[in-house]
Structure formats: C-alpha cells, structure tokens
Design an enzyme around this catalytic site. Structure first.
Site, PDB file in Angstrom:
ATOM      1  N   ASP A  26      20.507  13.339   2.387  1.00  0.00           N
ATOM      2  CA  ASP A  26      20.270  13.204   0.948  1.00  0.00           C
ATOM      3  C   ASP A  26      19.706  11.853   0.532  1.00  0.00           C
ATOM      4  OD1 ASP A  26      22.621  11.701   1.451  1.00  0.00           O
ATOM      5  OD2 ASP A  26      23.180  11.893  -0.658  1.00  0.00           O
ATOM      6  N   ASP A  54      24.024  14.465   8.051  1.00  0.00           N
ATOM      7  CA  ASP A  54      24.316  13.097   7.626  1.00  0.00           C
ATOM      8  C   ASP A  54      25.715  13.104   7.012  1.00  0.00           C
ATOM      9  OD1 ASP A  54      23.714  10.344   6.864  1.00  0.00           O
ATOM     10  OD2 ASP A  54      23.673  11.140   4.825  1.00  0.00           O
TER      11      ASP A  54
END
Length: 751
Positions: free
Chosen positions: A635, A433
């Site tokens: 996250d 990500d």
C-alpha cells in the site's frame, strides 16, 4: 504516449475485428492496438506527435467500419447515438420477423419434397417454384442485405469474413434454385435432388438474424456492471454559492463548491467534510458492507449514500476525475483489453474464413467428380460455407473477460486488464507487505523507555525532540510518534537539516542537538552503544511491537515500542489463500523478531524481515528466479517498485496513489479477503474461457467435416443446410450464454 478507446460500428464477426486491428496498426504513430469484438471497442496506444483521432478514424472508415470516441461517464449521453442503436435494433427485428414467417412457409412447402410423403393438409400452391422465388427474394436481398454489404467491403479489402461465408452459402442455394426454376428440364432427378433450395436460403438468413438478435441481447448483458456503476451517479447536487442554496445538475458542480448533504441523500461528487458529520454507506464502490463514520476533514466519495447525519463538504473532484468515474474508466479499459489466451483464437480467425472457402470449393469438386451429382455437390458446399463461423472463437475470451472484470468491480476489486485477470490464476506465492496491508497502518506508541527512566521531566523533553524530527516524516511510525507527543500536549519545535534514510530512519537538528531515530541496525551503523536497552527492546519485539531507537548527539537516550493492530481479516485471508494452495510470505522492513511474531499470529511461516525499500523489488525478483508466479500486495510508496516488478501487483485501495498506479489489481476497501476473491474470480474466468474455446473449436472441427458429407458414404446421411445454419447461428449465442454464467460468481462459495 497517449491512449484512446474507440467505440466501433459495423463488425459482424471476429474476422472484422482482425481487419480493423490491422487497419489501425498500419497508421504511422500507432504503437499498439487491441480490438475487442465482444465489447465492440478498440483500445489504442499512439504517439500524438505522429497521428491523431481523425487519422485513426479515417483508417477505420477506409476499412469499411465506423469508429467513435468512447464517451466518458460524466458526459451527457448522446441521444442521437441511442436513437441510431434503437433504430438498428428495430430494423433487425423487422427483418427477423419477415425472414422467419417466409422460412416457415417455405419449409412447410418443402416437406413433401424432402420426405417423399404426400401430405394433403399442405396447400399445393406452396409447392410452386415461382411463388417460392417471390417469397425468398425479399429475404435474400432485403433481410440479407447486410451480409452482401459486408462481403463486398471485405472483397474490396481482399479479406474474407463471416459475411463472405453467409453471402456465398445463401447465394449458392438461392441462385441454384433460380436456375432450376427458369430451366426445370435441364436437371434430371438424381440422388438427393429435391428440386429447389429456396427454403435453405431463407431459413439460413432467418436463423442467422435470430442468432444476431440473441447475441446482441446477450452481449448487452455482459456490460451490466458498467451500467450499474454509471447508474450510481447522482443526477443533481445541492450547493451553496454566495450564501444561497441551489440545486444544480451534477455536471455544473465545480471544484471548491460547498455541497450540502442531508440524511438519506446520495453524495454527488468527491470531497472533504468541512462541517457536521454522519455515517456513509460506501458499499456500492468499495464492497464494504458496514457504514463508515465521517467527520471533519474526512474524505467522502461521490455516489455513496449518506445515512444518519447532515454535513457539508468541499468538492475536490468532479466530472471525469471523481472516484466513481475513475472506476468506470478502469473497468471499461479492462473489458476492452485482450487476454494473452485470446491470441490463439486471433491466429485461427486470421486464416479461418479463407480456409473454409477453400474447403467448400474442394468439397464441391470432390463430390461432383466422384458422383456427377450436381445437387449433392452444391448442398455439401453450401453446408460447409454456412456451418463455419469464427464468431464463437471471437467471442469466447472477450465476453468472459467483460463479465469477470465487471463482477470484480461489483466486489470492490478493480482489475486493470485482461492480462492481469488471466495471470492471477497462475499465482504460486503471494508476498504481503506488513504495515498497512496485514496491519491497519495506523500504529500507536505503547511504550516510551528512556535511559534515565520515566519518572522525571526528561521523558517529555526527549519526546519533544523526537516528535519534532518525526513531524517531517511521511512514515506511519513517524506519524505515530507525533500523535503520541500531541496526546501528551508536547509543543513541537523547528528542525534543521532534516534527512530521511529509507529503511533506516530519520535525523535532524533540534535546538542545536543532533537527533536520530530509527532501527537498531542503523543505530549500530552510526556507532551508538545500544547494549543498555537491547534486552528491553527484545521484550518489546517479542510482544509484536516495532522498536524505534532514539539517539541524541550520538548517544542512545530512549526506545519506543510501537504497535500496529492487525486487520480483523488478515488471519482469515491468509488461511483462505493457503487453502487455495498458495504459499503466503510476509515482507517487511521491521526487525526479524517483531516480524516473525506478527507472521506467526496470522499463520505465515515464510518471512522476509529487515528488508529496505530498495531491496523489496530484488526480493520479488529472487522469488521469480525460483520459477514461481509471484503476487505482491502492498500500500505504500516504498512498495511501488515491488508491485510493478511482481507478475501481479495488488494494491490496497486505502494506500497511496503511487502504489495503486503501479499495481495490476486494486482492492478498493483494503480488506484482504479481496485477494482471495480476486484469485477465485480469475480461476472462474479462465475456466469459463477454456470452456468457451473448447466448444468453439470442437463445434468447427466436428461441424465442417459433417457438413462436407463425411458421413454420407457410411450412413447415407447428409447435413441439411438448414440445420447447419441453425448450428452456426446458435454457436456464438451458446458461448456468450456460457460467459454470462460468471454473473452468478459468489466469492465465498466459488473455488
């Protein structure tokens, strides 16, 4: 569903672990059970409406073993349990010394019979059968008592364990010798007949006790990581109650207590700084070597070390809820879990002992029928019974997993289970990500471009409208807009009808005006004319900035360029992953131009851009459809579905609790080098497990035929049962010792 971890007592080999596992799984309401022989633990998932702890413990008791709930780290240590352990160890030592001294005397006394040589320095009284009987009997029935007890328990359950093999093997040698002692004229000298085999029975017991002693010591060393973590916890805390400063045991600290920390002191529990400031060394729990600055409102972690300043903090998590306690719990659960590769060893140990007994009986029958030599038949049968041991198979995987997960914790990597540790070495592609993973996750507004320019007060009015809406958003970009407005001293106002559209943007009504902020694609979907600012927007994207578009009453009024700095470790980590032969891709909701610019700066060539949150999991599934083992690193809350779907989900520890809960591996510090370390550790652990299994299988495959006398017709050589006992005793020790080599794992140099 509830989870339970039990500490087990009384296991002697992997077959015992299998018996306990079967006993627990037979309890109604138990959904899943894994027994770890190396850790002496049972990890159980059960339905609390159908069963409870007492029922499960009763099932273990009925199987002939003992089960105790695993203590939580914050609990006071059980002195009685420690005393029991110490007493058991001392008894084992006494038995080992007794058996060892007797064995030496008996072996020395048997040398003339074994070699056919007359050695004058060996006293004649050592040759006396009655003396040998007197010396051997205490060894057989006191030192070897546990083997008989274990064998009897196994017999009652109609199963066979290592104790069964030892009891049968040593008893055969002992009672054969007793028979010869009482009826010496009944046997004529034939072939290998050397009279009695008291030295075999005593020496095998001594060697097995030695093996158990070394094995217990080595197994204790595999739990070193847990002991290190538990040892980090402070013993006392200095708290302020009713205006008075008190030093209390850590167990007495309550949520909401104000805790005073001075320079050089250990922070006792987790909390939030309310006064003062300092730098804190968090290396012991995060693996991060540089001290971290702490000031008003910052979180502090229990067990970390305060460096320079003095501060007060409010306790937010105590006891079993502290960050350190959660780490210990996770590591304990990981060490108690079972890797898929262990299933092969479990299947083997399930039928191993009965098969060995059958081979031993067949060996006796074949040799006796072929030669008529009762002694030869007995010696080969005893050799087969003694050399065969499933312990090495049972220890091969769990000991390596214990050391591997513990080593991970030392490096700031929490691995939730053995399955994750095993699967990590098979990863082919890692999907990263962008925000908060490759980047710091703290974006800042660098450009604010309005339709009418920035030379008048219109900019501040638009900023007020934008920030007022974004204040309701949890997205990092929204937080960046609010911080920028606060730096410009813009006063925010109330928002009505706020709505967040995942992967698109936010909108609401401020002072009667409809405000929308989001992506270019979303603005176009809303029917806004974006042409006037598109050229400027592309320039910002080319500079690796994310562009947020702003519309007022359906008309584009401004764009913002927002930059999120790359983590210093990102480019280095990507390069290291590629060196390991892994494909690295980036997944982001950002527009393609910005995404590709950032990806290029860290060396990533495969980019999935403009991916909405609900599409992230679908993208992972598509990669899995290519036949690849996929790891996802993220996250945020919107990463959770993709983390859960990926073969291995890796969460950044500085991210959200939801992402961490959905992942298989957590990097406590947030440093992407942790991904590299995790994969190297997985590869090293799996290499170690394969070595252990190879040695365990080869040992039994080669040892049993030799003990059965396969070489005797060719070379006239027969395996002495004493040597068989020594080989069996040290097989499990060698496997554990090999697993302990993982403690030397170094992330930077390991391949």
């Amino acid at each position: 569903m509830d989870n339970l971890t039990l500490k087990l007592r009384g296991m002697s080999c992997a077959s015992c672990a299998s018996s306990i596992e079967q006993a627990i799984q037979s309890v109604p309401g138990v959904i899943e059970c894994h027994v770890n022989f190396g850790m002496e633990q049972a990890t159980i998932q059960y339905d609390s409406k159908q069963t409870n702890l007492e029922t499960i413990q009763s099932a273990v008791d009925d199987a002939g073993y003992q089960a105790l709930p695993l203590q939580e780290m914050a609990a006071v240590e059980d002195d009685s349990e420690q005393a029991d352990r110490k007493s058991e160890s001392q008894t084992l030592q006494r038995k080992l010394w007794t058996a060892g001294i007797v064995s030496i005397l008996l072996v020395v006394g048997a040398i003339p019979a074994m070699t056919g040589l007359h050695l004058p320095f060996i006293p004649a009284w050592l040759h006396n059968y009655w003396l040998q009987l007197a010396l051997t009997s205490p060894v057989q029935f006191w030192c070897g008592k546990s083997f008989y007890v274990g064998a009897w328990k196994s017999l009652k359950r109609r199963v066979a364990t290592m104790d069964t093999l030892i009891a049968l093997g040593t008893s055969a040698a002992y009672f054969y010798s007793v028979f010869v002692t009482f009826f010496p004229g009944l046997f004529t000298a034939q072939g290998l007949n050397s009279g009695v085999y008291y030295e075999v029975a005593a020496t095998v017991v001594a060697l097995i006790l030695l093996g158990k002693t070394l094995e217990n010591r080595a197994k204790g060393e595999t739990s070193e990581a847990i002991r290190k973590l538990m040892g980090l916890q402070a013993k006392t805390a200095r708290i302020i109650r009713n205006g008075e400063e008190l030093e209390v045991p850590i167990a007495k600290v309550e949520i909401g207590d104000i805790v005073q920390v001075r320079p050089g002191e250990q922070i006792p529990v987790d909390g939030e700084v309310i006064e003062g400031g300092s730098t804190v060394d968090e290396a012991m729990v995060t693996g991060e070597s540089l001290p971290v600055k702490k000031q008003l409102g910052d979180e502090v972690i229990g067990a970390t070390i305060n460096k320079t300043g003095s501060f007060k903090f409010r306790a937010t998590r105590v006891g079993k809820d502290t960050f350190l306690a959660q780490i210990v719990k996770m590591v304990q659960e990981a060490q108690g879990s079972k890797a898929p590769i262990q299933k092969l060893a479990d299947q083997v140990t399930g039928w191993f002992v009965p098969t060995v007994i059958a081979i031993a009986l067949a060996t006796f029958i074949i040799w006796f029928n072929a030669t008529g030599n009762f002694t030869l038949a007995t010696v080969t049968m005893v050799g087969v019974l003694i050399i065969a041991c499933p312990c090495a198979l049972g220890l091969a995987t769990p000991t390596a997993v214990m050391v591997g997960t513990g080593k991970g914790a030392e490096n700031g990597i929490l691995i939730k289970g053995a399955e994750s540790l095993e699967l990590a070495h098979k990863i082919k592609i890692i999907v990263l990500d962008k925000t908060g993973t490759l980047t710091e996750g703290k974006p800042t507004v660098t450009d604010f471009v309005t339709i009418k320019g920035t030379a008048n007060s219109n900019e501040l009015k638009l900023l007020q409208l934008a920030a007022s809406v974004e204040r309701n958003s949890e997205h990092p970009l929204g937080e960046a807009v609010v911080r920028y407005a606060q730096s410009q001293e813009v006063k925010l106002t109330e928002v009505k009808n706020f709505e967040a559209i995942a992967g698109s943007g936010v909108r609401g009504v401020v002072v009667g005006k409809s405000i929308a902020l989001g992506t270019l694609r979303w603005m176009q979907e809303l029917g806004c004319d974006t042409e006037y600012l598109e050229l400027r927007g592309r320039a910002l994207e080319a500079a690796s900035k994310t562009v947020v578009w702003m519309a007022v009453e359906g008309k584009i009024e401004a764009i913002m360029g927002i930059a999120d700095a790359l983590k210093p470790s990102s480019a280095q980590a990507v390069k290291a992953l590629q060196k390991l032969g892994l494909e690295v891709a980036m997944l982001t909701g950002d527009n393609r131009a910005t995404a590709e610019s950032i990806a290029q700066s860290v060396g990533i060539t495969r980019v999935f851009a403009e991916v909405r949150p609900h599409q992230k999991a679908a993208q992972i599934k598509a990669l899995q459809g290519e036949g690849k083992i996929v790891a996802m690193v993220g996250d945020g809350i919107n990463d959770a579905p993709a983390l859960a779907l990926a073969d291995v989900g890796i969460a950044i520890g500085t991210g959200t609790d939801v992402a961490i809960a959905a992942s298989d591996i957590t990097l406590i510090s947030g440093d992407l080098q942790g991904i590299v370390t995790a994969i190297k550790l997985s590869r090293a652990t799996m290499r170690n497990i394969r070595e252990n299994l190879f040695f365990a299988f080869i040992y039994n495959i080669a040892g049993i035929p030799i003990a059965a006398g396969i070489l005797y017709p060719i070379f006239g050589w027969l395996l002495n049962p004493i040597i068989a006992g020594a080989a069996m005793a040290f097989s499990s020790v060698s496997v554990v010792s090999n697993a302990l080599r993982l403690r030397n794992f170094q992330a930077k140099s390991s391949g």
